[in-house]
Design a protein around this motif. Structure first.
Motif, mmCIF file in Angstrom:
data_model
loop_
_atom_site.group_PDB
_atom_site.id
_atom_site.type_symbol
_atom_site.label_atom_id
_atom_site.label_comp_id
_atom_site.label_asym_id
_atom_site.label_seq_id
_atom_site.Cartn_x
_atom_site.Cartn_y
_atom_site.Cartn_z
ATOM 1 N N CYS A 159 0.779 -1.071 -0.022
ATOM 2 C CA CYS A 159 -0.609 0.043 -0.195
ATOM 3 C C CYS A 159 0.521 1.176 -0.186
ATOM 4 C CB CYS A 159 -0.734 -0.171 1.234
ATOM 5 S SG CYS A 159 -2.551 -0.868 0.472
ATOM 6 N N THR A 160 1.831 1.611 0.500
ATOM 7 C CA THR A 160 2.575 2.230 0.029
ATOM 8 C C THR A 160 4.085 2.644 -0.894
ATOM 9 O OG1 THR A 160 2.810 2.210 2.903
ATOM 10 C CG2 THR A 160 4.524 4.229 2.207
ATOM 11 N N PHE A 161 4.580 1.549 -0.890
ATOM 12 C CA PHE A 161 5.773 1.539 -2.140
ATOM 13 C C PHE A 161 5.799 0.323 -3.743
ATOM 14 C CE2 PHE A 161 7.471 1.910 2.204
ATOM 15 C CZ PHE A 161 7.823 3.085 1.733
ATOM 16 N N ILE A 162 4.498 -0.392 -3.380
ATOM 17 C CA ILE A 162 4.623 -0.273 -5.084
ATOM 18 C C ILE A 162 2.854 -0.065 -5.514
ATOM 19 C CG2 ILE A 162 3.426 -2.988 -5.908
ATOM 20 C CD1 ILE A 162 5.928 -4.657 -3.667
ATOM 21 N N TYR A 163 2.550 -0.355 -4.592
ATOM 22 C CA TYR A 163 1.012 0.375 -5.713
ATOM 23 C C TYR A 163 0.605 1.732 -6.147
ATOM 24 C CZ TYR A 163 -3.661 1.841 -6.748
ATOM 25 O OH TYR A 163 -4.643 2.897 -6.672
ATOM 26 N N PRO A 164 1.669 2.774 -5.542
ATOM 27 C CA PRO A 164 1.538 3.965 -5.833
ATOM 28 C C PRO A 164 2.279 4.068 -6.788
ATOM 29 C CG PRO A 164 1.995 4.195 -3.239
ATOM 30 C CD PRO A 164 1.663 2.134 -4.009
ATOM 31 N N PRO A 165 3.513 4.392 -7.309
ATOM 32 C CA PRO A 165 4.537 4.267 -8.250
ATOM 33 C C PRO A 165 3.518 3.806 -9.408
ATOM 34 C CG PRO A 165 5.540 3.703 -6.550
ATOM 35 C CD PRO A 165 4.043 3.399 -5.887
ATOM 36 N N ILE A 166 2.904 2.678 -9.318
ATOM 37 C CA ILE A 166 2.321 2.192 -10.768
ATOM 38 C C ILE A 166 1.444 3.307 -10.925
ATOM 39 C CG2 ILE A 166 0.983 0.813 -11.500
ATOM 40 C CD1 ILE A 166 2.869 -1.211 -9.974
ATOM 41 N N ALA A 167 0.118 2.999 -9.859
ATOM 42 C CA ALA A 167 -0.921 4.431 -9.950
ATOM 43 C C ALA A 167 -0.103 5.906 -10.620
ATOM 44 C CB ALA A 167 -1.750 4.677 -9.072
ATOM 45 N N HIS A 168 0.638 6.416 -10.029
ATOM 46 C CA HIS A 168 1.352 7.689 -10.014
ATOM 47 C C HIS A 168 1.644 7.569 -11.748
ATOM 48 C CE1 HIS A 168 3.577 11.105 -10.405
ATOM 49 N NE2 HIS A 168 4.662 10.980 -10.646
ATOM 50 N N TRP A 169 2.424 6.567 -12.843
ATOM 51 C CA TRP A 169 2.348 6.211 -14.074
ATOM 52 C C TRP A 169 1.278 5.887 -14.766
ATOM 53 C CZ3 TRP A 169 5.958 0.632 -12.930
ATOM 54 C CH2 TRP A 169 7.241 1.426 -11.879
ATOM 55 N N VAL A 170 0.105 5.606 -14.108
ATOM 56 C CA VAL A 170 -0.575 5.272 -15.008
ATOM 57 C C VAL A 170 -1.799 6.581 -14.975
ATOM 58 C CG1 VAL A 170 -3.037 4.168 -15.217
ATOM 59 C CG2 VAL A 170 -0.358 2.548 -15.091
ATOM 60 N N TRP A 171 -2.553 6.951 -13.582
ATOM 61 C CA TRP A 171 -3.467 7.920 -13.625
ATOM 62 C C TRP A 171 -2.437 9.035 -13.162
ATOM 63 C CZ3 TRP A 171 -4.734 3.912 -9.732
ATOM 64 C CH2 TRP A 171 -5.776 3.085 -10.572
#
Length: 192
Positions: A159-171
């Motif tokens: 929830c802190t280091f794996i999903y957020p960068p991917i969400a930043h890249w996409v949205w």
């Protein structure tokens, strides 16, 4: 127009019969974000029931407690750092503002052009639901295979280091949208 409206406008243009007046059919406001966030929260319960059905009877309480605390611990870690990493303004790789939802500081780059209202908090709730669902998807594979403390560390990392960068890249302001020919990844299904 916010990010979700920008993503859904191509869908509305293709499906609209009257090309001159394109009105969004889904109100991406406080109610719209909250409704979709509720659906993602119901997915948590669905994954919990699926996991309970797949484990032995003696581990049922363990799975129920783990999934409840997964949401709580994942929510705190996503609120504290994850939302800032996902939707803060910074480089193409990761965000560097909006940590703990605090835009009202003089050092924050969002202070001049951002005023938090109910929609921002509802959007956070939506993204929190997606982040905790992303962490819960893998929890079924770890059922009866790891200790609770190790699982909570895993949940914080997701929830802190794996999903957020991917969400930043996409949205957010990431590097991935220019590479995508079509932006039809509605509600983060591809990023999850």
């Amino acid at each position: 127009m916010d990010k979700m409206q920008q993503l859904t406008m191509p869908l509305l243009k293709e499906n609209s019969k009257n090309k001159e007046s394109i009105e969004p059919t889904i109100p991406w406001t406080l109610h719209g974000y909250s409704s979709v966030a509720d659906l993602f929260s119901f997915m948590q319960g669905g994954f919990t029931l699926l996991e309970v059905g797949c484990v032995s009877m003696k581990n049922t309480k363990n799975i129920l407690t783990k999934n409840l605390l997964d949401t709580c611990i994942g929510g705190i870690s996503f609120w504290f750092l994850g939302y800032g990493f996902a939707f803060g303004k910074s480089t193409k790789f990761i965000g560097a503002s909006k940590f703990a939802l605090t835009p009202f500081t003089e050092n924050n780059a969002d202070f001049a052009d951002r005023n938090y209202d109910g929609n921002e908090y509802a959007y956070f709730f939506l993204e929190f639901g997606i982040a905790s669902t992303a962490a819960t998807i893998v929890s079924g594979a770890l059922a009866e295979r790891c200790q609770v403390f190790a699982y909570f560390i895993y949940s914080v990392i997701i929830c802190t280091f794996i999903y957020p960068p991917i969400a930043h890249w996409v949205w957010s302001d990431g590097w991935l949208p220019p590479l995508l020919k079509r932006k039809k990844d509605l509600f983060g299904v591809g990023a999850i």
